[in-house]
Scaffold this active site. Structure first.
Site, PDB file in Angstrom:
ATOM      1  N   HIS A   1      33.376  13.115  36.157  1.00 53.26           N
ATOM      2  CA  HIS A   1      31.973  13.033  36.892  1.00 53.26           C
ATOM      3  C   HIS A   1      31.888  11.467  37.622  1.00 53.26           C
ATOM      4  O   HIS A   1      32.919  10.691  37.626  1.00 53.26           O
ATOM      5  CB  HIS A   1      30.823  13.002  35.954  1.00 53.26           C
ATOM      6  CG  HIS A   1      31.107  12.154  34.498  1.00 53.26           C
ATOM      7  ND1 HIS A   1      30.819  10.892  34.518  1.00 53.26           N
ATOM      8  CD2 HIS A   1      31.372  12.705  33.419  1.00 53.26           C
ATOM      9  CE1 HIS A   1      31.066  10.405  33.342  1.00 53.26           C
ATOM     10  NE2 HIS A   1      31.578  11.458  32.653  1.00 53.26           N
TER      11      HIS A   1
ATOM     12  N   ASP B   1      30.691   3.781  26.351  1.00 54.75           N
ATOM     13  CA  ASP B   1      31.313   4.160  24.999  1.00 54.75           C
ATOM     14  C   ASP B   1      31.381   2.488  24.476  1.00 54.75           C
ATOM     15  O   ASP B   1      32.809   2.236  24.446  1.00 54.75           O
ATOM     16  CB  ASP B   1      32.655   4.663  24.949  1.00 54.75           C
ATOM     17  CG  ASP B   1      32.353   6.187  25.447  1.00 54.75           C
ATOM     18  OD1 ASP B   1      31.985   6.894  24.961  1.00 54.75           O
ATOM     19  OD2 ASP B   1      32.711   6.346  26.585  1.00 54.75           O
TER      20      ASP B   1
ATOM     21  N   MET C   1      39.379  11.713  29.501  1.00 51.82           N
ATOM     22  CA  MET C   1      39.531  13.137  28.875  1.00 51.82           C
ATOM     23  C   MET C   1      39.342  14.259  29.868  1.00 51.82           C
ATOM     24  O   MET C   1      39.080  15.182  29.517  1.00 51.82           O
ATOM     25  CB  MET C   1      38.800  13.423  27.538  1.00 51.82           C
ATOM     26  CG  MET C   1      39.504  12.168  26.594  1.00 51.82           C
ATOM     27  SD  MET C   1      39.161  12.964  24.756  1.00 51.82           S
ATOM     28  CE  MET C   1      37.277  13.038  24.735  1.00 51.82           C
ATOM     29  N   GLY C   2      39.149  13.879  30.957  1.00 50.19           N
ATOM     30  CA  GLY C   2      38.988  14.788  32.308  1.00 50.19           C
ATOM     31  C   GLY C   2      37.439  15.273  32.308  1.00 50.19           C
ATOM     32  O   GLY C   2      36.639  14.540  31.706  1.00 50.19           O
TER      33      GLY C   2
ATOM     34  N   HIS D   1      32.951   8.256  35.716  1.00 50.24           N
ATOM     35  CA  HIS D   1      34.523   8.278  35.787  1.00 50.24           C
ATOM     36  C   HIS D   1      34.928   7.522  37.382  1.00 50.24           C
ATOM     37  O   HIS D   1      35.924   6.821  37.386  1.00 50.24           O
ATOM     38  CB  HIS D   1      35.296   9.644  35.735  1.00 50.24           C
ATOM     39  CG  HIS D   1      35.181  10.351  34.143  1.00 50.24           C
ATOM     40  ND1 HIS D   1      34.472  11.292  34.014  1.00 50.24           N
ATOM     41  CD2 HIS D   1      35.584   9.367  33.017  1.00 50.24           C
ATOM     42  CE1 HIS D   1      34.670  11.540  32.634  1.00 50.24           C
ATOM     43  NE2 HIS D   1      35.196  10.792  32.086  1.00 50.24           N
TER      44      HIS D   1
HETATM   45  P1  AMP Z   1      36.038  10.092  28.814  1.00 48.16           P
HETATM   46  O1  AMP Z   1      36.681  11.059  29.503  1.00 48.16           O
HETATM   47  O2  AMP Z   1      34.610  10.711  28.242  1.00 48.16           O
HETATM   48  O3  AMP Z   1      36.977   9.664  27.396  1.00 48.16           O
HETATM   49  O4  AMP Z   1      35.632   8.648  29.503  1.00 48.16           O
HETATM   50  C1  AMP Z   1      36.831   8.025  30.057  1.00 48.16           C
HETATM   51  C2  AMP Z   1      36.292   6.746  30.475  1.00 48.16           C
HETATM   52  O5  AMP Z   1      35.149   6.750  31.364  1.00 48.16           O
HETATM   53  C3  AMP Z   1      35.755   5.810  29.267  1.00 48.16           C
HETATM   54  O6  AMP Z   1      36.214   4.504  29.452  1.00 48.16           O
HETATM   55  C4  AMP Z   1      34.178   5.954  29.470  1.00 48.16           C
HETATM   56  O7  AMP Z   1      33.455   5.173  28.440  1.00 48.16           O
HETATM   57  C5  AMP Z   1      33.952   6.229  30.699  1.00 48.16           C
HETATM   58  N1  AMP Z   1      32.683   6.691  31.173  1.00 48.16           N
HETATM   59  C6  AMP Z   1      32.204   7.888  30.675  1.00 48.16           C
HETATM   60  N2  AMP Z   1      31.057   8.120  31.047  1.00 48.16           N
HETATM   61  C7  AMP Z   1      30.664   7.068  31.602  1.00 48.16           C
HETATM   62  C8  AMP Z   1      29.357   6.783  32.290  1.00 48.16           C
HETATM   63  N3  AMP Z   1      28.350   7.406  32.457  1.00 48.16           N
HETATM   64  N4  AMP Z   1      29.452   5.555  33.155  1.00 48.16           N
HETATM   65  C9  AMP Z   1      30.648   4.872  33.252  1.00 48.16           C
HETATM   66  N5  AMP Z   1      31.721   5.067  32.569  1.00 48.16           N
HETATM   67  C10 AMP Z   1      31.858   6.334  31.929  1.00 48.16           C
END
Ligand code: AMP
Length: 281
Positions: free
Chosen positions: A35, A152, A31-32, A38
């Site tokens: 960090h 997650d 979802m952008g 990602h």
């Molecule tokens: P999001 O943008 O929050 O939907 O996350 C996109 C992907 O990045 C998802 O598969 C998350 O589980 C993964 N993600 C988010 N935060 C972290 C983190 N701190 N370490 C590893 N993967 C992450």
């Protein structure tokens, strides 16, 4: 340079030559507000597949709280720069209408109850929104491998259940959680924390560590009590702190040899989640 693509037809056209050559496509949906967490997913996809596709889409259907959706950080130009830094081949910025146009089989798939506890209980409709968008994105990208973060934990379980129930030809890889130096799990939502809240937020990691460090040396209820106290002292508002079976997400049984502790807590108005796997050594 990463290729920036904003519609399905363009994406299919860009991917077809690679598919015809039998090259593998690795996919990282996000979802952008990207960090290092990602970035670790992108670099793993880059290492393990021939072509890496990153998607950025803030999915309104997975937000049960409109304010949370509106305040979700959006940093598109920095995100594209980060994707280019990771040598991502394609950055896909899909359109809502193309993702949710048709009736999706994902909206009816049986998730074996994995979507019910924890996030499912506190964010009604969240996982239906997640699996609808992930199913649709898989349909657009048709990756061989898709990368998700263990951060997650329940989302991973739900997506695996969807892939298995619909027999989708994609392999799901779980990537370790990236943390700040004080242990706070990296999250796009951390951008919304004030300096003081940011310091308080490390209480989440401290609470999880209390349980991990004394796991099976002290009764689980005592550990949960101590960890809950840590959350309270850190001025966080606890939503749930539970130890569950990592496969079923049901409360652990005495015979279980592995477990995962999962937490959701508010730091000011920002809701944060985290988890740690537990083993008795
Ligand atoms: P999001 O943008 O929050 O939907 O996350 C996109 C992907 O990045 C998802 O598969 C998350 O589980 C993964 N993600 C988010 N935060 C972290 C983190 N701190 N370490 C590893 N993967 C992450």
């Amino acid at each position: 340079m990463s290729q920036i693509i904003t519609n399905k037809a363009q994406l299919v056209k860009a991917l077809n030559p690679y598919r015809k050559k039998g090259l593998s496509i690795g996919f990282v949906p996000t979802m952008g507000a990207l960090h290092e967490g990602h970035a670790s997913l992108m670099s793993q996809a880059k290492r393990e597949t021939d072509l890496t596709v990153l998607s950025i889409f803030v999915n309104p259907r997975q937000f049960n709280d409109l304010l949370d959706f509106e305040k979700y950080p959006r940093t598109l130009s920095e995100d594209i720069a980060r994707a280019e830094g990771e040598r991502v081949d394609i950055v896909y910025l899909p359109q809502y209408e193309e993702l949710f146009g048709e009736d999706s089989p994902a909206s009816r798939v049986n998730l074996n109850g994995l979507d019910e506890p924890m996030e499912g209980a506190f964010r009604p409709g969240h996982f239906r929104g997640v699996i609808e968008v992930v199913h649709s994105l898989f349909n657009h990208v048709k990756p061989q491998i898709a990368y998700f973060g263990q951060k997650d934990f329940q989302q991973l379980a739900v997506i695996r259940a969807m892939v298995s129930a619909l027999d989708l030809p994609v392999f799901i890889v779980s990537c370790p959680t990236h943390r700040e130096t004080d242990g706070l799990a990296m999250s796009s939502r951390n951008l919304r924390l004030t300096k003081r809240q940011r310091q308080a937020a490390s209480g989440i990691y401290k609470a999880l560590s209390i349980i991990r460090d004394a796991w099976q040396k002290e009764p689980t209820q005592d550990l949960i009590h101590r960890a809950t106290e840590m959350v309270r002292q850190s001025h966080l508002i606890l939503e749930y702190l539970v130890v569950v079976n990592p496969n079923t997400l049901a409360p652990i049984e005495p015979t279980d040899d592995t477990a995962v502790v999962c937490i959701a807590a508010y730091c000011g108005e920002v809701r944060l989640i985290d988890n740690m796997l537990l083993s008795a050594d």
